[in-house]
Design an enzyme around this catalytic site. Structure first.
Site, mmCIF file in Angstrom:
data_model
loop_
_atom_site.group_PDB
_atom_site.id
_atom_site.type_symbol
_atom_site.label_atom_id
_atom_site.label_comp_id
_atom_site.label_asym_id
_atom_site.label_seq_id
_atom_site.Cartn_x
_atom_site.Cartn_y
_atom_site.Cartn_z
ATOM 1 N N SER A 133 85.989 15.906 -60.369
ATOM 2 C CA SER A 133 84.519 16.220 -60.658
ATOM 3 C C SER A 133 84.485 17.654 -61.669
ATOM 4 O O SER A 133 85.463 18.395 -61.329
ATOM 5 C CB SER A 133 83.879 16.777 -59.255
ATOM 6 N N ARG B 266 65.588 -25.185 -85.404
ATOM 7 C CA ARG B 266 66.524 -24.048 -85.281
ATOM 8 C C ARG B 266 65.623 -22.780 -85.222
ATOM 9 O O ARG B 266 64.485 -22.717 -85.653
ATOM 10 C CB ARG B 266 67.425 -23.769 -86.295
#
Length: 505
Positions: free
Chosen positions: A301, A341
């Site tokens: 921490s 496409r």
């Protein structure tokens, strides 16, 4: 890093050397993830498709002898600037177009107009053929690495399931203690989810794409006219060349290959997330049944030096929480692949699919380290089991005793035993165990249930149902995920043997 003046001061731009190193995605910040899914890996995959295609054409007699070697030499990824190609890709909407320009220049320079090798570059292909195939190649390589880690993880979980088959703990339902349980069954269920997802991922197909400008193979038909081959043979040869699957037809707008892959990757992350969230809860100090393997610098921490955060599980869960949205993006794109496409829907697939691959690969590595080094504390499990006392056996007591009790004051045996439980719950928590035993004894005649029989009913180990058989059946269903002749240590695992698979009380 380059700098340029801006309205708010000097603006700094990343160069190719900087790249995306995963600063805000620590779960996927690893050399392996970068090597298999980074921009240079994408470039290498595109170049591999172009190089493979040149080899296919030469073998079929549709390109000059020696063309494949020249193209292969020119297709070395180190020759290309990914950042520059990315910028120029805005001109045509995809990275294949500018990369092809560079590739042709390199081929021409290497060939020196001797054999005309440049004619073998991209002939009769289209950008989508190349990029779809390249992403399948990238995905196949990444999935192989994910599965390698998963199988080591499931082997470790299978070992935990067998080692702790009789380690008593408490099962939880809707956050509350429910029934006696074993840690062996919990590990087996973790194994079950991960092995099932891994098997699904292992069955995913990675097909080659080859359809030309509109998915009709028109240019391929012209290319092969008068030769001994046809466009379908060329597509199959490319698949063999690249180690991909064949496709019966072009799949420009049929995106099942992509969505199936995304679904399988998300399923793996779902299973990993389940394990992570369980470990996060079970490693809380007030629960303390499990602990992650320790490693220097992990779990720290910035403000509280005493903390040992379960960072592996945090990172794994972070990946699991991101996956559903990415899969949804793939499905959203697939449903919008218009015409023969598509337009923008195709473009939205690329980052979503790659991020899924990155998350799955990163999480798989962390999960392997977690499973191989998980610390198990049986004494804490027994302590938590005993918090509920004999009330935890109320279901089993009711199932056995209720049918033996005669109706009293219009109440059935089941209702009488529920009244015992209700009265017990009114007592202070510390007294509930003794209260339940006393009230139960007072409510059930000794001739109906002896003291010895009552004691047996209130023994947690006697009320595990088919826990051991369930575990056995799970492991037996996935033998390919259970055992390895050699299990290499994960590169990030702790060197302390007491913290790798140790069982502590």
């Amino acid at each position: 890093m380059t700098e340029t003046p801006g309205t708010g001061g000097t603006v700094r731009f990343e160069t190719a050397a900087d790249g995306d190193v995963g600063l805000l995605s620590p779960v996927s910040a690893s050399p392996l993830v970068t090597a298999l899914t980074g921009d240079r890996a994408v470039l290498a995959a595109i170049l591999a498709v172009e190089s493979g295609w040149a080899a296919v054409l030469e073998k079929a007699g549709l390109a000059a002898a020696g063309s494949a070697a020249v193209v292969a030499s020119a297709a070395e990824a180190g020759r290309y600037d990914a950042a520059d190609i990315a910028l120029r890709a805005q001109g045509g909407g995809n990275p294949v177009i500018p990369l092809l320009g560079d590739l042709r220049k390199h081929v021409t320079a290497l060939d020196g107009a001797r054999i005309g090798a440049v004619k073998a570059v991209h002939t009769s292909l289209t950008s989508q053929d190349v990029l779809d195939t390249a992403l399948m190649l990238l995905a196949r390589n990444t999935v192989e690495a994910v599965l390698a880690d998963l199988k080591c993880t499931t082997a470790a979980l299978a070992s935990l399931a067998e080692q702790h088959a009789d380690t008593l703990g408490v099962g939880r339902s809707l956050t509350q203690h429910s029934l006696p349980f074993t840690f062996g069954l919990r590990a087996a269920q973790w194994f079950h989810g991960l092995a099932a997802a891994g098997r699904q991922l292992g069955n995913v197909q990675f097909p080659v794409q080859f359809g030309g400008a509109a998915g009709t193979l028109a240019a391929g038909t012209v290319l092969t006219d008068g030769s001994a081959t046809n466009p379908f043979d060329l597509a199959d040869s490319l698949a063999t060349q690249l180690g991909l699957g064949t496709a019966p037809a072009p799949w420009h707008t049929d995106r099942l290959a992509v969505t199936s892959l995304g679904h399988a990757l998300a399923s793996v992350l779902d299973a990993a997330g389940k394990i992570a969230i369980d470990v996060l809860f079970l490693s809380r100090p007030e629960v303390a049944e499990l602990a992650e393997p320790r490693a220097a610098g992990r779990g720290v921490s910035s403000a509280m030096p005493q903390k040992q955060n379960p960072v592996l599980s945090v990172l794994i869960r972070s990946a699991a929480l991101q996956a559903p949205q990415l899969v949804a993006q793939l499905h959203l794109a697939a449903a919008n692949f218009n015409d023969e496409r598509p337009d923008a829907a195709w473009h939205t697939e690329w980052p979503a699919l790659r991020q899924l691959l990155r998350l799955a690969l990163g999480a798989a590595g962390h999960l392997r380290e977690l499973a191989e080094g998980l610390q198990v504390f049986p004494d804490a499990m027994r302590r938590n089991l005993e918090l509920a006392g004999p009330l935890l056996l109320a279901e089993g007591v009711g199932a056995t005793v209720a049918p033996l009790l005669a109706e009293q004051d219009g109440r059935s045996g089941k209702e009488q035993l529920q009244a015992v439980v209700d009265q017990t719950l009114q007592a202070p928590a510390a007294d509930q165990g003794a209260t339940y035993r006393r009230l139960l004894r007072e409510s059930v005649p000794a001739e109906t249930l002896s003291d010895g029989q009552l004691a047996e009913l209130l023994e947690p180990a006697r009320y595990l149902g088919q826990a051991a058989e369930i575990s056995r059946r799970i492991l037996a269903a996935y033998p390919d995920f259970c055992r390895f002749t050699q299990l290499p240590a994960h590169p990030g695992s702790s060197a302390d043997p007491d913290q790798n698979g140790a069982s502590r009380g």
